[in-house]
Design an enzyme around this catalytic site. Structure first.
Site, PDB file in Angstrom:
ATOM      1  N   THR A  82       0.822  -1.217   0.000  1.00  7.27           N
ATOM      2  CA  THR A  82       0.000   0.000   0.000  1.00  7.27           C
ATOM      3  C   THR A  82       0.855   1.266   0.000  1.00  7.27           C
ATOM      4  OG1 THR A  82      -1.798  -1.093   1.124  1.00  7.27           O
ATOM      5  CG2 THR A  82      -1.595   1.243   1.560  1.00  7.27           C
ATOM      6  N   GLY A 129      -5.425  -3.893   7.768  1.00 11.15           N
ATOM      7  CA  GLY A 129      -6.501  -2.905   7.739  1.00 11.15           C
ATOM      8  C   GLY A 129      -7.588  -3.083   8.780  1.00 11.15           C
ATOM      9  N   GLY A 131     -10.544  -2.402   3.256  1.00 12.27           N
ATOM     10  CA  GLY A 131      -9.654  -2.186   4.404  1.00 12.27           C
ATOM     11  C   GLY A 131      -9.777  -0.780   4.958  1.00 12.27           C
ATOM     12  N   ASP A 132      -8.728  -0.357   5.638  1.00 10.97           N
ATOM     13  CA  ASP A 132      -8.730   0.955   6.295  1.00 10.97           C
ATOM     14  C   ASP A 132      -8.394   2.102   5.357  1.00 10.97           C
ATOM     15  OD1 ASP A 132      -6.125  -0.302   6.102  1.00 10.97           O
ATOM     16  OD2 ASP A 132      -5.358   1.413   7.234  1.00 10.97           O
TER      17      ASP A 132
HETATM   18  N1  ASP Z   1      -3.998  -1.394   4.957  1.00  8.56           N
HETATM   19  C1  ASP Z   1      -4.201  -2.118   3.730  1.00  8.56           C
HETATM   20  C2  ASP Z   1      -5.488  -2.888   3.799  1.00  8.56           C
HETATM   21  O1  ASP Z   1      -5.754  -3.488   4.816  1.00  8.56           O
HETATM   22  C3  ASP Z   1      -3.104  -3.043   3.390  1.00  8.56           C
HETATM   23  C4  ASP Z   1      -1.689  -2.458   3.434  1.00  8.56           C
HETATM   24  O2  ASP Z   1      -1.441  -1.464   4.086  1.00  8.56           O
HETATM   25  O3  ASP Z   1      -0.798  -3.037   2.793  1.00  8.56           O
HETATM   26  O4  ASP Z   1      -6.196  -2.947   2.815  1.00  8.56           O
END
Ligand code: ASP
Length: 320
Positions: free
Chosen positions: A187, A241, A217-218
């Site tokens: 990400t 997330g 996700g977040d």
């Molecule tokens: N936070 C992201 C999610 O959960 C994944 C990541 O940060 O790589 O979708």
């Protein structure tokens, strides 16, 4: 020139020097340097923090090394569903999109939602219709295909597991000594302060490998993975997330600064090391406060990250 600064990340997770080749590390560093430059040049020209974070994130989305835009991970159905958000700390305006396919730069779509719709968050088909209305570039499946992420997905697709991109280590899963030269991580996100002292944050992701049922996700959720407020800070998160959602991680940093008068560093450390870690939430975040102080904090083995400021600050780093 008035003071400006940009901070970026390219994901956090189990990033081990022992699994990295010199060549690959070089490519990551180059990708981070390019993205930093893309955002910094905007700030130098007097553009807003919002435009700067969008430029940096678009650069990372276009780089297949990172799990956002080109190079996004595969869902359980073998497709790509991307999430992104952007927030303007001056106006508290925000835009977000989730589970979009084919959109070349999801962060740009989030920006359009923020500025050209009465809404904050659009998802799936509706968001794609909105993108078409505004003639945003689309790409076919081939553009988003990456051999490495396809392999990662093949390891998980007949299981009910989903995993952080950075944590699917093919060599371990196979018990083989597969060379990790094509290993790719995470990400992406950026936070910036412009010459008017305005803050902004943006985050973009393909989410987690083998995610099911329209999982989101977040990253696109304002307050969880992305938040900006001129009174406190701008934050972009990366990691597992679900835990960032449950802890409302990005907004919590802002609250700790506003209500408890913690510094950016203290607030970020409290969220990353106390609150996230107590729920086994692996990952990290980047942040900037209204005075231009920055922090890049993570509880994982590494986080791709970088900063460039008009005060001469410059750093690109990967490991702890
Ligand atoms: N936070 C992201 C999610 O959960 C994944 C990541 O940060 O790589 O979708």
């Amino acid at each position: 020139m008035a003071f400006v600064k940009i901070v970026i990340h390219g994901g956090a997770g189990t990033i081990r020097k022992t699994e990295m080749t010199e060549h690959l590390e070089e490519r990551y560093r180059e990708g981070l340097a390019e993205a930093l430059e893309a955002g910094y040049q905007k700030l130098e020209k007097g553009c807003s923090a919002v435009e700067a974070v969008m430029a940096s994130v678009m650069s990372l989305e276009d780089n297949e090394l990172f799990n956002a835009g080109k190079g996004s991970v595969f869902t359980s159905e073998g497709v790509h569903e991307m999430d992104a958000a952007i927030m303007d700390g001056a106006s508290l305006k925000a835009g977000a999109v989730c589970a979009v396919s084919r959109i070349k730069n999801p962060v740009r779509l989030a920006y359009m939602v923020m500025n050209h719709s009465p809404h904050v968050m659009l998802c799936g088909k509706g968001a794609e219709t909105f993108a078409r209305m505004h003639q945003l570039p689309e790409e076919n499946d081939e553009y988003f295909f990456s051999e490495y992420r396809y392999e990662q997905w093949k390891m998980l697709r007949n299981t009910d597991q989903s995993a952080l991109d950075h944590n699917v280590h093919l060599s371990e899963l196979r018990g083989s000594s597969r060379n990790m030269t094509d290993k790719k991580y995470g990400t992406v996100g950026a936070v910036a302060i412009d010459s008017h002292g305005n803050l902004a944050a943006a985050t973009s992701t393909g989410g987690m490998t083998n995610k099911r049922w329209g999982r989101i996700g977040d990253s696109p959720v304002i307050g969880a993975g992305t938040y900006a407020n001129n009174n406190t800070c701008a934050i972009s998160c990366t990691g597992h997330g679900e835990i960032f959602l449950r802890t409302v991680a990005a907004y919590d940093v802002s609250c700790l600064m506003e209500y408890k008068r913690l510094s950016l560093q203290e607030a970020m450390r409290s969220v990353v090391f106390d609150k996230l870690q107590s729920l086994q939430g692996e990952g990290g975040m980047i942040g900037l406060d209204a005075s231009g102080n920055h922090a890049m904090i993570f509880n994982s083995e590494g986080m791709y990250r970088g900063v460039k400021g008009s005060d001469g600050s410059y750093e690109i780093a990967i490991y702890a």
